[in-house]
Motif scaffolding. Sequence first.
Motif, mmCIF file in Angstrom:
data_model
loop_
_atom_site.group_PDB
_atom_site.id
_atom_site.type_symbol
_atom_site.label_atom_id
_atom_site.label_comp_id
_atom_site.label_asym_id
_atom_site.label_seq_id
_atom_site.Cartn_x
_atom_site.Cartn_y
_atom_site.Cartn_z
ATOM 1 N N GLY A 73 0.799 -1.208 0.000
ATOM 2 C CA GLY A 73 0.000 0.000 0.000
ATOM 3 C C GLY A 73 0.836 1.263 0.000
ATOM 4 N N LEU A 74 2.152 1.112 -0.143
ATOM 5 C CA LEU A 74 3.079 2.243 -0.161
ATOM 6 C C LEU A 74 3.671 2.391 -1.556
ATOM 7 C CD1 LEU A 74 5.059 1.367 3.097
ATOM 8 C CD2 LEU A 74 3.193 3.017 2.900
ATOM 9 N N THR A 75 4.033 3.595 -1.936
ATOM 10 C CA THR A 75 4.809 3.739 -3.158
ATOM 11 C C THR A 75 6.144 3.038 -2.960
ATOM 12 O OG1 THR A 75 5.948 5.770 -2.489
ATOM 13 C CG2 THR A 75 3.761 6.010 -3.543
ATOM 14 N N PRO A 76 6.834 2.673 -4.043
ATOM 15 C CA PRO A 76 8.142 2.042 -3.869
ATOM 16 C C PRO A 76 9.098 2.888 -3.014
ATOM 17 C CG PRO A 76 7.409 1.781 -6.112
ATOM 18 C CD PRO A 76 6.416 2.701 -5.453
ATOM 19 N N GLY A 77 9.085 4.200 -3.237
ATOM 20 C CA GLY A 77 9.958 5.068 -2.451
ATOM 21 C C GLY A 77 9.608 5.060 -0.974
ATOM 22 N N GLU A 78 8.312 5.065 -0.669
ATOM 23 C CA GLU A 78 7.888 5.005 0.734
ATOM 24 C C GLU A 78 8.269 3.666 1.356
ATOM 25 O OE1 GLU A 78 3.901 7.865 0.315
ATOM 26 O OE2 GLU A 78 3.732 5.676 0.120
ATOM 27 N N ALA A 79 8.108 2.585 0.597
ATOM 28 C CA ALA A 79 8.459 1.256 1.118
ATOM 29 C C ALA A 79 9.962 1.142 1.345
ATOM 30 C CB ALA A 79 7.974 0.182 0.160
ATOM 31 N N LEU A 80 10.764 1.679 0.418
ATOM 32 C CA LEU A 80 12.216 1.656 0.602
ATOM 33 C C LEU A 80 12.592 2.382 1.889
ATOM 34 C CD1 LEU A 80 15.008 0.946 -0.757
ATOM 35 C CD2 LEU A 80 14.983 3.305 -1.613
ATOM 36 N N ARG A 81 11.955 3.500 2.110
ATOM 37 C CA ARG A 81 12.241 4.269 3.317
ATOM 38 C C ARG A 81 11.873 3.488 4.580
ATOM 39 N NH1 ARG A 81 12.849 9.848 4.311
ATOM 40 N NH2 ARG A 81 12.389 10.433 6.466
ATOM 41 N N GLU A 82 10.654 2.909 4.586
ATOM 42 C CA GLU A 82 10.163 2.248 5.794
ATOM 43 C C GLU A 82 10.899 0.957 6.110
ATOM 44 O OE1 GLU A 82 6.027 0.153 7.337
ATOM 45 O OE2 GLU A 82 5.923 2.119 6.345
ATOM 46 N N TYR A 83 11.170 0.151 5.086
ATOM 47 C CA TYR A 83 11.691 -1.194 5.325
ATOM 48 C C TYR A 83 13.219 -1.298 5.243
ATOM 49 C CZ TYR A 83 6.902 -2.927 5.079
ATOM 50 O OH TYR A 83 5.570 -3.173 5.325
ATOM 51 N N VAL A 84 13.871 -0.326 4.597
ATOM 52 C CA VAL A 84 15.326 -0.413 4.419
ATOM 53 C C VAL A 84 16.039 0.808 4.991
ATOM 54 C CG1 VAL A 84 17.202 -0.591 2.732
ATOM 55 C CG2 VAL A 84 15.085 -1.856 2.365
ATOM 56 N N ALA A 85 15.674 1.992 4.538
ATOM 57 C CA ALA A 85 16.458 3.184 4.864
ATOM 58 C C ALA A 85 16.311 3.607 6.327
ATOM 59 C CB ALA A 85 16.073 4.328 3.928
ATOM 60 N N GLU A 86 15.083 3.687 6.825
ATOM 61 C CA GLU A 86 14.897 4.141 8.205
ATOM 62 C C GLU A 86 15.539 3.207 9.223
ATOM 63 O OE1 GLU A 86 10.724 4.909 8.721
ATOM 64 O OE2 GLU A 86 10.938 7.011 8.073
ATOM 65 N N PRO A 87 15.379 1.880 9.106
ATOM 66 C CA PRO A 87 16.047 1.006 10.082
ATOM 67 C C PRO A 87 17.565 1.189 10.111
ATOM 68 C CG PRO A 87 14.376 -0.210 8.886
ATOM 69 C CD PRO A 87 14.498 1.111 8.202
ATOM 70 N N LEU A 88 18.148 1.586 8.979
ATOM 71 C CA LEU A 88 19.600 1.742 8.896
ATOM 72 C C LEU A 88 20.060 3.176 9.155
ATOM 73 C CD1 LEU A 88 20.395 -0.516 5.815
ATOM 74 C CD2 LEU A 88 21.005 -0.940 8.207
ATOM 75 N N GLY A 89 19.127 4.076 9.424
ATOM 76 C CA GLY A 89 19.508 5.449 9.700
ATOM 77 C C GLY A 89 19.987 6.226 8.488
ATOM 78 N N ILE A 90 19.505 5.836 7.291
ATOM 79 C CA ILE A 90 19.940 6.496 6.051
ATOM 80 C C ILE A 90 18.737 7.000 5.254
ATOM 81 C CG2 ILE A 90 22.178 5.358 5.799
ATOM 82 C CD1 ILE A 90 20.816 3.265 4.002
ATOM 83 N N ALA A 91 17.664 7.375 5.957
ATOM 84 C CA ALA A 91 16.444 7.791 5.278
ATOM 85 C C ALA A 91 16.623 9.063 4.468
ATOM 86 C CB ALA A 91 15.313 7.973 6.289
ATOM 87 N N ASP A 92 17.647 9.862 4.801
ATOM 88 C CA ASP A 92 17.891 11.082 4.025
ATOM 89 C C ASP A 92 19.037 10.909 3.036
ATOM 90 O OD1 ASP A 92 19.908 10.910 5.894
ATOM 91 O OD2 ASP A 92 19.901 13.044 6.396
ATOM 92 N N GLU A 93 19.417 9.640 2.768
ATOM 93 C CA GLU A 93 20.528 9.380 1.848
ATOM 94 C C GLU A 93 20.224 8.305 0.817
ATOM 95 O OE1 GLU A 93 24.457 8.950 3.516
ATOM 96 O OE2 GLU A 93 23.883 10.008 5.351
#
Length: 356
Positions: A155-175
């Motif tokens: 239910g998320l755009t690919p970019g939103e899903a990348l942020r939620e499932y990969v980037a945010e857990p790794l602390g790289i949501a702004d990179e």
Amino acid sequence: MDLQGTLDRLVATGAESGLQVAAYRLGRPVVEAYAGVAGSGALIHSFSVGKGCTATLVHVLAERGLIDHDAPIARYWPEFGAHGKAGITVRHALTHTSAVPQLPRGLTRDELCDWDTMCGVVASARPLWEPGTDSGYHGWTYGWILGETVRRVTGLTPGEALREYVAEPLGIADELYFGLPETALPRVEPLVEGGWEANLAGLPHGAPFTRLVAPNRGLWTTASLADRRAYLLADLPACATLTARAAARMYAALLGEVDGVRLLSPAGVEAAAAVAVEGTDRMLLRRHAKGLGYFLGMPPMGGEVTAFGHHGSGGSVAFADRARGLSFALTRTRLVGPDNDTTQLLADAVRAGVGA
């Protein structure tokens, strides 16, 4: 090798315009260097390096039970099953064996950046060969095939899903981004032509890449495309705008824990990085080994199939080396042709340093 000194010299001599290099070993950062850009947090569009991010996202969702590698994509996205595509699986998409790498010859850059339009184009496509029997690089369509699958299950755009499932857990949501938010645009380093567009223009008449994958010059993966505001804002999971640090951290978190975060189980990494298809790619016309969404053993990876990752048009690359517990990423602003040796030079230097 003095890595920082090498980067500085490459930029000072004009051989390169901007570079970022980052590496992790056993979950810890061991290299972070840059030259010719605003810093290690500057964003650089790195084209198909993003395919490795999309593959990683799909595998994370698979481990959570949201996606089945062997399920037909039409289970999640029914419209995709039209015109002989009902049996195409997520595994086929990851291995470029879906047999729909082509785009319409008259497609425009504006259409390329419109999600609904492109999902319609992909859903209406017909396979060029029997799906699952051969591999041919899905340069653009990879992103919509897998990205719309992700959208349907989360239910998320690919970019939103990348942020939620990969980037945010790794602390790289702004990179780490597919499409950028407006607020991130000032951090993007512009790309410049350094031989890559000339390389594409020099391909033989009728070459599959320029006849099918990117069938008009407006769709070529060039600086003139990547520097467009509308393109950078578009959710295009075949590509990514990121930092070398973020890419290296993501691959490190596939190999093991990074600050307590591991993206996949050891068994999941083993399955994703094992040789799934091998042979001459129908679109690239070169021999490649591929895992599930990653290329294996490319020259910058040391030529060893225990290394997996993805390159991007113009010379960026990011990968994980399982044998060494090493992850490496190079992002660059000058898009170079295949005869440029900077990527190999820097990857070899980092590998040698780890060995020492």
